[in-house]
Write a protein that holds these residues in place. Structure first.
Motif, PDB file in Angstrom:
ATOM      1  N   VAL A   1      55.545  40.226  34.786  1.00 34.99           N
ATOM      2  CA  VAL A   1      54.390  39.651  35.496  1.00 34.99           C
ATOM      3  C   VAL A   1      53.170  39.519  34.593  1.00 34.99           C
ATOM      4  O   VAL A   1      52.115  39.072  35.025  1.00 34.99           O
TER       5      VAL A   1
ATOM      6  N   ARG B   1      53.764  36.095  27.342  1.00 42.52           N
ATOM      7  CA  ARG B   1      54.943  36.978  27.292  1.00 42.52           C
ATOM      8  C   ARG B   1      55.779  36.731  26.025  1.00 42.52           C
ATOM      9  O   ARG B   1      56.430  37.621  25.524  1.00 42.52           O
TER      10      ARG B   1
ATOM     11  N   ILE C   1      49.428  44.534  42.466  1.00 44.24           N
ATOM     12  CA  ILE C   1      48.562  43.666  43.257  1.00 44.24           C
ATOM     13  C   ILE C   1      47.709  42.926  42.238  1.00 44.24           C
ATOM     14  O   ILE C   1      47.036  43.541  41.419  1.00 44.24           O
ATOM     15  N   MET C   2      47.750  41.605  42.306  1.00 46.67           N
ATOM     16  CA  MET C   2      46.976  40.838  41.349  1.00 46.67           C
ATOM     17  C   MET C   2      46.485  39.569  42.012  1.00 46.67           C
ATOM     18  O   MET C   2      46.909  39.222  43.100  1.00 46.67           O
ATOM     19  N   ARG C   3      45.566  38.919  41.310  1.00 47.31           N
ATOM     20  CA  ARG C   3      45.018  37.706  41.886  1.00 47.31           C
ATOM     21  C   ARG C   3      44.335  36.946  40.790  1.00 47.31           C
ATOM     22  O   ARG C   3      43.547  37.542  40.074  1.00 47.31           O
ATOM     23  N   PRO C   4      44.544  35.665  40.567  1.00 44.85           N
ATOM     24  CA  PRO C   4      45.636  34.989  41.234  1.00 44.85           C
ATOM     25  C   PRO C   4      46.938  35.416  40.600  1.00 44.85           C
ATOM     26  O   PRO C   4      46.946  36.214  39.690  1.00 44.85           O
ATOM     27  N   GLN C   5      48.014  34.873  41.058  1.00 44.25           N
ATOM     28  CA  GLN C   5      49.307  35.269  40.521  1.00 44.25           C
ATOM     29  C   GLN C   5      49.359  34.823  39.073  1.00 44.25           C
ATOM     30  O   GLN C   5      49.302  33.666  38.783  1.00 44.25           O
TER      31      GLN C   5
ATOM     32  N   VAL D   1      47.544  35.131  35.663  1.00 41.75           N
ATOM     33  CA  VAL D   1      46.764  35.288  34.437  1.00 41.75           C
ATOM     34  C   VAL D   1      45.828  36.487  34.394  1.00 41.75           C
ATOM     35  O   VAL D   1      45.424  36.913  33.330  1.00 41.75           O
ATOM     36  N   ALA D   2      45.468  37.023  35.525  1.00 39.31           N
ATOM     37  CA  ALA D   2      44.361  37.972  35.512  1.00 39.31           C
ATOM     38  C   ALA D   2      44.839  39.404  35.308  1.00 39.31           C
ATOM     39  O   ALA D   2      46.020  39.711  35.440  1.00 39.31           O
TER      40      ALA D   2
ATOM     41  N   PHE E   1      34.186  42.611  39.287  1.00 39.81           N
ATOM     42  CA  PHE E   1      34.633  41.399  39.953  1.00 39.81           C
ATOM     43  C   PHE E   1      36.126  41.397  40.213  1.00 39.81           C
ATOM     44  O   PHE E   1      36.709  40.374  40.478  1.00 39.81           O
TER      45      PHE E   1
ATOM     46  N   ALA F   1      37.924  44.327  42.061  1.00 43.32           N
ATOM     47  CA  ALA F   1      38.260  44.964  43.335  1.00 43.32           C
ATOM     48  C   ALA F   1      37.302  46.125  43.584  1.00 43.32           C
ATOM     49  O   ALA F   1      36.795  46.733  42.645  1.00 43.32           O
TER      50      ALA F   1
ATOM     51  N   TRP G   1      51.555  29.684  39.970  1.00 41.50           N
ATOM     52  CA  TRP G   1      52.111  30.604  40.957  1.00 41.50           C
ATOM     53  C   TRP G   1      51.359  30.579  42.285  1.00 41.50           C
ATOM     54  O   TRP G   1      51.819  31.154  43.259  1.00 41.50           O
ATOM     55  N   ASP G   2      50.185  29.991  42.277  1.00 38.76           N
ATOM     56  CA  ASP G   2      49.349  30.012  43.488  1.00 38.76           C
ATOM     57  C   ASP G   2      49.456  28.742  44.309  1.00 38.76           C
ATOM     58  O   ASP G   2      49.022  28.710  45.446  1.00 38.76           O
TER      59      ASP G   2
ATOM     60  N   GLU H   1      40.358  41.183  49.550  1.00 42.86           N
ATOM     61  CA  GLU H   1      39.526  42.257  50.115  1.00 42.86           C
ATOM     62  C   GLU H   1      38.929  41.868  51.454  1.00 42.86           C
ATOM     63  O   GLU H   1      38.944  42.638  52.407  1.00 42.86           O
TER      64      GLU H   1
END
Lengths: 304, 741
Positions: free
Chosen positions: A100, A107, A187-191, A193-194, A265, A267, B670-671, B727
């Motif tokens: 991920v 990767r 748990i990540m956002r967005p799926q 890169v972050a 920024f 969580a 992916w989004d 959140e």
């Protein structure tokens, strides 16, 4: 504007150490460079005079299985780990965490050694290596030695390794055997890169009957300043019956003992606290199920 | 069929496709000149402060530095698309008074020009600036309060603009209302995040004109603003756009244009600049965050009878296009419906935030978020199907809007709604009654699926009395037959494919294959003013101009003129501004109509919302190039998905905390939805070329309220604030007892 002046590609560990010593702190080790180059460009890391690229050191980019022990060179990429069937079956959490990270390009060049050397409290590969109780092959203060992985971390982004002088050569850990299993989720956002909001890896061994946890190792990050085990949670589960009740006990101990923090920024602490609970409820049963059946298919790796 | 008819409606391959795929196309940052210098800009170090002293000596003495420019070097030290309320450079000694105050971190304070980019970057940090801090105000509602610090002398109470609508009789309306829904809707800022950060090259051309090579949206307006600041006649300034790496409204206002022109003019040497991503995010405006209070009433049969709304938009530190964006939000906040009694007050308010301005949809998304949110809640309160409720209330040809006038002819909302609903597969109307299909739920109880919809309309072209039109020239070469066609049309192609459409329309209008047509665009010396590429207007306006010029040129061709050359200005029907008391007006030339249908999956434990599928239905009048339209639909849907779910400009005291793309998160592969289905409908616009309407903003506008409706369908919980970050979702779900074991 060039980010460095000289670029070296040593072929041996000794050659790399000699080069680093010669620059007296003005050279830095580079592997995939996916973190380092950004850090230099953003000014978080001073511009080095030289970069010492360790990825061409003989053997540093290979995976080697010796019976139940797996040895990974520090220059093994995330993509290599994801593609290795033995790891998928017997170190599933590591494949799930490396799968991920970033996008395919990251990767393909980002290395497991770089992930560990960066010493982030939520490095994905690092989180799983901690759960697998890995050891690191390092040259520290000129002495080549094996250290527990956890001994490498000093603070957020701070490693005991001095990247202008020391070297991370590789890792080793025991592959899962009978009645053992592992799992990782984040748990990540967005799926993609972050940086993760929260990641959790668990390794589980069941007793002979398959009904109780014989032993566990759980790593959740970022919770403290360094990658660390949720020891109180592990302790409450050892010897107890596998099932929903045990998971809820783990959740309530986690609630009392783990104190994740707010990052500006990414969580808030409150959200992370909730997600610790969600991840435990998802990861523990999955790891236990893999231990029970002896079968594991990595989830969430790459594009689904 | 004739050649003309064959060409319109064909997915002709983009003219720029091969160059871009091969990486050969030059964007502003790729262009170099011999002997060029490099520029770096010192942005304001404070959010709101008076500059009391500035010492540039260390920067000037730095090796490689050629010049340092400050406020005293700018002949007419002001600019602004709406009103010239921003200094080109803030500082001392300005020809225009009051330039010593910085009002936001986007303000530019000094320029360093050096023989290398590194030298300029080092030297720009060596300028010593002494600031005297002033009180910072970042919340528009606070800025409106009595006693709040005043940011501009011309804006009493920090109000840049206030519009009103007074339509019908509110008391009578509320007396008929049997069901009333109220909501307070909050939308976030959004960064354009175009691929190409601002860059450019300034030089004097062979005729001595101050020339700026840059990416923008309107060459003639850029020229006017550069000329104004330099105190030069417009003919002395030339603007050229090479390939533009996206814009979305974010290049409507000046970034590097004036300062490049200034440096090149003063130094008489080429000067280049490339902004980093951080400079881009700090240096240009964002989408307006708005707070919208809405109260709507309907009869129990579902007929709308009254609507009240108040809109507060954060303009940020300078006007930019805020008044125009607010004007559009003001109109859109009552939706696409017949509402006989309505009252709206809208305010654009100055704060010390980074300015807010044009961004795809231009106030429409904020208005739709409230209006469609109201309609979806009303449907729930009435126990009605949301499609059926809309079908009963949508504007039709001849319906009177809340500004007292009908829409221009060709209103197709009812058909777009019905066609879209059926083609989405989520709705059916077997016996004349709209019915939604049930949604299949995943086995995992943490994952819940839901379906939602919303619709909308969007103006095409400049609104509210702004002169609207477009110049084009067609040149026909050959002897017995037309061998070559040159079309001169300077409308900007920001990457959406406008140039391909221009050539296609010119070829169709003249009756030749596209291979015979050559476009001369993107240069103020090639043709007259095209207006900006904004407001979904370019296909419509340029198409009408090209068509008109082609007809005139063909007349000359038939009269044996060789070459046959004709220039034509298309003048759009006149529009009128808001009446200051009642808001009565005839606001727009034309509209596009759209409806969207969305399926989401909500992880009720983590608060993640994943958009599974989007069906986007659009009346485009006539699809000139269907593939380009699909590209706009898919791109807008993804951009709107980011706006609705994840894109969050995090600020503290007027400073942006996440000015990088690793922290300001936009959708990745992916989004995005597994499927985005484009439903392209062709209900002719009588005013459009070949019946075409504009369409590029439309797929952005209803998506956020459609997603919110789908999340409600999945969870039973309404959200009134975007983005729907995990959140925020988790907090609201837990309040309702969801996701807790």
């Amino acid at each position: 504007m060039s980010l460095w002046t000289h670029y070296h590609t040593p072929a041996t560990v000794d050659e790399a150490l000699t080069l680093l010593a010669g620059y007296q702190g003005r050279a830095r080790v580079i592997a995939g460079g996916t973190d380092l180059l950004l850090d230099i460009r953003h000014g978080h890391t001073p511009r080095p005079d030289a970069l010492v690229d360790i990825t061409r050191i003989s053997g540093i980019a290979t995976l080697r299985q010796d019976g139940d022990v797996m040895a990974l060179g520090a220059g093994v990429t995330h993509a290599q780990i994801v593609a290795e069937p033995v790891l998928s079956a017997r170190a599933t959490c590591l494949v799930e965490s490396c799968g991920v990270v970033g996008g395919p390009q990251v990767r393909n060049v980002g290395t497991i050694g770089g992930n560990v050397a960066h010493a982030l409290p939520a490095g994905d590969g690092t989180t799983s290596l901690v759960a697998l109780d890995a050891e690191a092959d390092v040259v520290l203060d000129g002495v080549r030695q094996w250290l527990p992985l956890r001994a490498l971390f000093v603070g957020p982004g701070q490693s005991r390794l001095d990247q202008t002088r020391d070297l991370l050569v590789g890792f080793r850990f025991r592959l899962c055997g009978p009645r053992e299993g592992s799992a990782f989720k984040r748990i990540m956002r967005p799926q993609g890169v972050a940086l993760p909001i929260l990641g959790c890896a668990a390794w589980v061994r069941l007793d002979e009957s398959g009904a109780r946890y014989d032993d566990l190792r759980i790593c959740i990050g970022p919770v403290s300043k360094v990658p660390s085990r949720a020891e109180a949670v592990e302790e409450t589960l050892r010897g107890t019956t596998v099932g929903a009740e045990a998971v809820e006990r783990a959740v309530s101990v986690a609630r009392e003992t783990l104190r994740p923090r707010t990052s500006k920024f990414r969580a808030t602490a409150e959200y992370r606290q909730e997600m610790v609970e969600v991840l435990l409820r998802r990861v523990l049963p999955l790891a236990a199920e893999r231990a029970r059946t002896g079968e594991a298919i990595p989830e969430g790796v790459g594009m689904e | 069929m004739s050649e003309k008819e064959l060409l319109i409606g064909q997915s002709v391959r983009r003219l720029d496709a091969v160059g871009k795929v091969l990486g050969e196309t030059a964007y502003p940052g790729d262009i170099d000149m011999e002997d060029q210098l490099w520029m770096k800009i010192r942005f304001a170090d404070r959010v709101h402060a008076r500059i009391t002293a500035m010492d540039t000596s260390k920067a000037e003495a730095h090796p490689g530095v050629v010049a340092v420019f400050t406020a005293r070097d700018v002949p007419v030290n002001e600019y602004g698309l709406g009103i010239p309320d921003q200094p080109v450079l803030c500082g001392l000694g300005s020809a225009k008074e009051g330039a010593d105050i910085v009002r936001c971190i986007s303000d530019q304070v000094a320029l360093v020009v050096a023989d290398s980019e590194a030298a300029a970057a080092e030297a720009v940090r060596l300028i010593d600036i002494t600031y005297e801090d002033l009180p910072v105000i970042t919340d528009p509602e606070e800025a409106l309060k009595t006693g709040a610090p005043q940011l501009h002398p011309h804006a009493q109470g920090n109000i840049l603009t206030h519009y009103r609508i007074r339509h019908g009789d509110m008391a009578a309306g509320w007396a008929q209302a049997e069901v009333v829904v109220e909501g307070v809707y909050r939308t976030g800022a959004q960064e354009h995040a175009y691929l190409q950060p601002e860059a450019g090259l300034g030089y004097l051309d062979e005729e001595g004109r101050v020339t700026v090579v840059v990416a923008g949206q309107w060459v003639h307006k850029d020229r006017q603003q550069v000329a104004h600041a330099l105190g030069l006649p417009e003919e002395q300034v030339r603007i050229i756009y090479p390939a533009i790496g996206g814009a979305f409204g974010g290049r409507e206002d000046m970034s590097v244009q004036i300062v490049l022109g200034l440096a090149a003019w003063k130094l008489r040497r080429p000067v280049k600049i490339i902004w980093s991503r951080e400079e881009s995010i700090i240096g240009h405006h964002k989408r307006h965050p708005m707070t919208i209070r809405a109260k709507w009433g309907a009869t129990k049969e579902g007929r709308l009878v009254a609507a009240e709304a108040e809109v507060v938009a954060d303009a940020g530190a300078y006007a930019y296009t805020s008044s125009k964006v607010l004007g559009n939000a003001h109109l859109m906040v009552c939706g696409a419906y017949v509402i006989p009694n309505a009252q709206v007050d809208s305010y654009a308010v100055y704060t010390n935030n980074v300015p807010n301005g044009a961004f795809r949809g231009f106030g429409g998304p904020q208005g739709a978020f409230a209006a469609e949110g109201q309609m979806n809640r009303l449907a729930e309160a009435l126990g009605m199907d949301p499609v059926a409720l809309r079908a009963m209330n949508v504007l039709k040809d001849g319906s009177i809007t809340v500004v007292g006038s009908p829409l221009p002819p060709g209103v197709s909302l009812d058909r777009v709604l019905a066609d879209g609903a059926v083609q989405s597969g989520y709705w059916e109307r077997p016996d004349g009654q709209w019915r939604r299909q049930p949604v299949a739920q995943p086995a995992d109880p943490a994952r819940r699926r839901g379906i939602g919809m919303a619709l909308g309309l969007k103006n095409i072209g400049f609104s509210f009395g702004a002169p609207e039109g477009n110049w084009a020239t067609i040149e026909l070469y050959g002897s017995t037959e037309i061998e070559r066609v040159v079309v001169r049309e300077v409308g900007a192609d920001m990457g959406q494919g406008a140039h391909t459409a221009f050539v296609q329309m010119a070829a169709a209008a003249v009756g030749v294959p596209v291979e015979k047509v050559e476009l001369l665009g993107h240069d103020t010396t090639y043709a007259g003013d095209s207006g900006s590429t904004s407001a979904s207007r370019m296909t419509f306006m340029a198409g009408n101009a090209i068509k008109g010029a082609a007809e005139l040129a063909l007349e000359k061709w038939r009269a044996e003129e060789r070459p046959a050359i004709a220039t034509y200005r298309y003048n759009a029907p006149r529009t009128t501004p808001y009446d200051p008391e009642t808001g009565r007006c005839d606001p727009n030339v034309s509209y596009g109509y759209m409806a969207q249908f969305v399926e989401v999956e909500v992880d009720v434990e983590t608060g993640h919302v994943h958009v599974m599928r989007v069906v986007s239905a659009h009346d485009v009048g006539k699809a000139i190039n269907p593939h380009l339209i699909e590209g706009q639909i898919e791109g807008a849907v993804i951009q709107a998905l980011g706006y609705a779910i994840m894109e969050d400009v995090v600020t503290k005291e007027g400073r942006i905390l996440n000015p990088t793309l690793s922290t300001y998160l936009i959708p990745t592969i992916w989004d995005i939805p597994q499927e985005t289905k484009s439903v392209i409908l062709e209900y002719t616009d009588p005013r459009g070329p070949w019946g075409a309407r504009g369409m590029a903003e439309m797929p952005f506008i209803p998506l956020a309220p459609a997603i919110v409706a789908a999340v409600h369908d999945a969870t039973g919980v309404w959200f009134d604030r975007i983005p729907l970050t995990p959140e925020r979702v988790v907090v609201r779900l837990r309040e309702q007892g969801l996701g807790v074991i």
